[in-house]
Scaffold this motif. Sequence first.
Motif, PDB file in Angstrom:
ATOM      1  N   LEU A  88      -9.924  -8.292  -9.660  1.00  0.00           N
ATOM      2  CA  LEU A  88     -10.180  -6.780  -9.203  1.00  0.00           C
ATOM      3  C   LEU A  88     -11.270  -6.899  -8.042  1.00  0.00           C
ATOM      4  O   LEU A  88     -11.456  -6.174  -7.326  1.00  0.00           O
ATOM      5  N   GLN A  89     -12.324  -7.813  -8.464  1.00  0.00           N
ATOM      6  CA  GLN A  89     -13.438  -8.078  -7.471  1.00  0.00           C
ATOM      7  C   GLN A  89     -13.057  -8.563  -6.152  1.00  0.00           C
ATOM      8  O   GLN A  89     -13.429  -7.959  -5.014  1.00  0.00           O
ATOM      9  N   ARG A  90     -11.896  -9.268  -5.980  1.00  0.00           N
ATOM     10  CA  ARG A  90     -11.585 -10.033  -4.904  1.00  0.00           C
ATOM     11  C   ARG A  90     -10.700  -8.870  -4.159  1.00  0.00           C
ATOM     12  O   ARG A  90     -11.118  -8.379  -2.796  1.00  0.00           O
ATOM     13  N   ILE A  91      -9.921  -7.910  -4.780  1.00  0.00           N
ATOM     14  CA  ILE A  91      -9.242  -6.821  -4.223  1.00  0.00           C
ATOM     15  C   ILE A  91     -10.212  -5.713  -3.568  1.00  0.00           C
ATOM     16  O   ILE A  91     -10.073  -5.355  -2.543  1.00  0.00           O
ATOM     17  N   SER A  92     -11.190  -5.549  -4.390  1.00  0.00           N
ATOM     18  CA  SER A  92     -12.437  -4.646  -4.043  1.00  0.00           C
ATOM     19  C   SER A  92     -13.089  -5.107  -2.786  1.00  0.00           C
ATOM     20  O   SER A  92     -13.390  -4.405  -1.840  1.00  0.00           O
ATOM     21  N   ALA A  93     -13.470  -6.520  -2.788  1.00  0.00           N
ATOM     22  CA  ALA A  93     -14.143  -6.956  -1.758  1.00  0.00           C
ATOM     23  C   ALA A  93     -13.166  -6.942  -0.286  1.00  0.00           C
ATOM     24  O   ALA A  93     -13.619  -6.485   0.817  1.00  0.00           O
ATOM     25  N   LYS A  94     -12.084  -6.959  -0.545  1.00  0.00           N
ATOM     26  CA  LYS A  94     -11.157  -7.185   0.596  1.00  0.00           C
ATOM     27  C   LYS A  94     -10.750  -5.575   1.166  1.00  0.00           C
ATOM     28  O   LYS A  94     -11.023  -5.310   2.346  1.00  0.00           O
ATOM     29  N   VAL A  95     -11.016  -4.453   0.126  1.00  0.00           N
ATOM     30  CA  VAL A  95     -10.768  -3.219   0.625  1.00  0.00           C
ATOM     31  C   VAL A  95     -12.138  -2.711   1.218  1.00  0.00           C
ATOM     32  O   VAL A  95     -11.997  -2.098   2.397  1.00  0.00           O
ATOM     33  N   SER A  96     -13.229  -3.054   0.890  1.00  0.00           N
ATOM     34  CA  SER A  96     -14.451  -2.585   1.494  1.00  0.00           C
ATOM     35  C   SER A  96     -14.435  -3.492   3.030  1.00  0.00           C
ATOM     36  O   SER A  96     -15.168  -2.755   3.569  1.00  0.00           O
ATOM     37  N   LEU A  97     -14.126  -4.667   2.947  1.00  0.00           N
ATOM     38  CA  LEU A  97     -14.181  -5.443   4.120  1.00  0.00           C
ATOM     39  C   LEU A  97     -13.292  -4.841   5.217  1.00  0.00           C
ATOM     40  O   LEU A  97     -13.689  -4.387   6.362  1.00  0.00           O
ATOM     41  N   SER A  98     -11.967  -4.273   4.908  1.00  0.00           N
ATOM     42  CA  SER A  98     -11.294  -3.580   5.923  1.00  0.00           C
ATOM     43  C   SER A  98     -11.740  -2.226   6.009  1.00  0.00           C
ATOM     44  O   SER A  98     -11.706  -1.834   7.442  1.00  0.00           O
ATOM     45  N   LYS A  99     -12.452  -1.757   5.158  1.00  0.00           N
ATOM     46  CA  LYS A  99     -12.956  -0.250   5.752  1.00  0.00           C
ATOM     47  C   LYS A  99     -14.252  -0.369   6.571  1.00  0.00           C
ATOM     48  O   LYS A  99     -14.191   0.540   7.519  1.00  0.00           O
ATOM     49  N   SER A 100     -15.020  -1.418   6.565  1.00  0.00           N
ATOM     50  CA  SER A 100     -16.184  -1.725   7.351  1.00  0.00           C
ATOM     51  C   SER A 100     -15.684  -1.960   8.875  1.00  0.00           C
ATOM     52  O   SER A 100     -16.189  -1.732   9.821  1.00  0.00           O
ATOM     53  N   TYR A 101     -14.372  -2.602   8.962  1.00  0.00           N
ATOM     54  CA  TYR A 101     -13.973  -2.984   9.978  1.00  0.00           C
ATOM     55  C   TYR A 101     -13.215  -1.648  10.918  1.00  0.00           C
ATOM     56  O   TYR A 101     -13.197  -1.605  12.069  1.00  0.00           O
ATOM     57  N   SER A 102     -12.793  -0.933  10.146  1.00  0.00           N
ATOM     58  CA  SER A 102     -11.992   0.215  10.674  1.00  0.00           C
ATOM     59  C   SER A 102     -12.961   1.355  11.015  1.00  0.00           C
ATOM     60  O   SER A 102     -12.649   2.237  11.890  1.00  0.00           O
ATOM     61  N   SER A 103     -14.309   1.390  10.392  1.00  0.00           N
ATOM     62  CA  SER A 103     -15.171   2.219  11.125  1.00  0.00           C
ATOM     63  C   SER A 103     -15.678   2.401  12.091  1.00  0.00           C
ATOM     64  O   SER A 103     -16.047   1.425  12.915  1.00  0.00           O
TER      65      SER A 103
END
Length: 103
Positions: A88-103
């Motif tokens: 769950l932590q890996r998935i959360s890290a990937k999601v937050s990383l992709s959100k920071s690149y898309s912003s």
Amino acid sequence: MASCTIPLLVLSLLVLWTCPGLGATNDAEDCCLSVTQRPIPGNIVRGFRYLLLKDGCRVPAVVFTTMRGHQLCAPPDQPWVDRIIRRLQRISAKVSLSKSYSS
């Protein structure tokens, strides 16, 4: 004598009701009464939280929230619980990383 006893009783009950350390207001409805020893499939879990002794719970647990919104209590010291949390932590890290690149 009886006229003095009733206000004292009311005051005592009020103190017990409002003091978290003395009364039964430790949010026990959020605590697990038991934990499952049977591994929970990691693919049905979307989130987790810890409920520990220091939180006022009698049974330490990791509460997993399933995709359907059910909450399942698991023992925090089991390897299968750690695997689900790491996933769950890996998935959360990937999601937050992709959100920071898309912003």
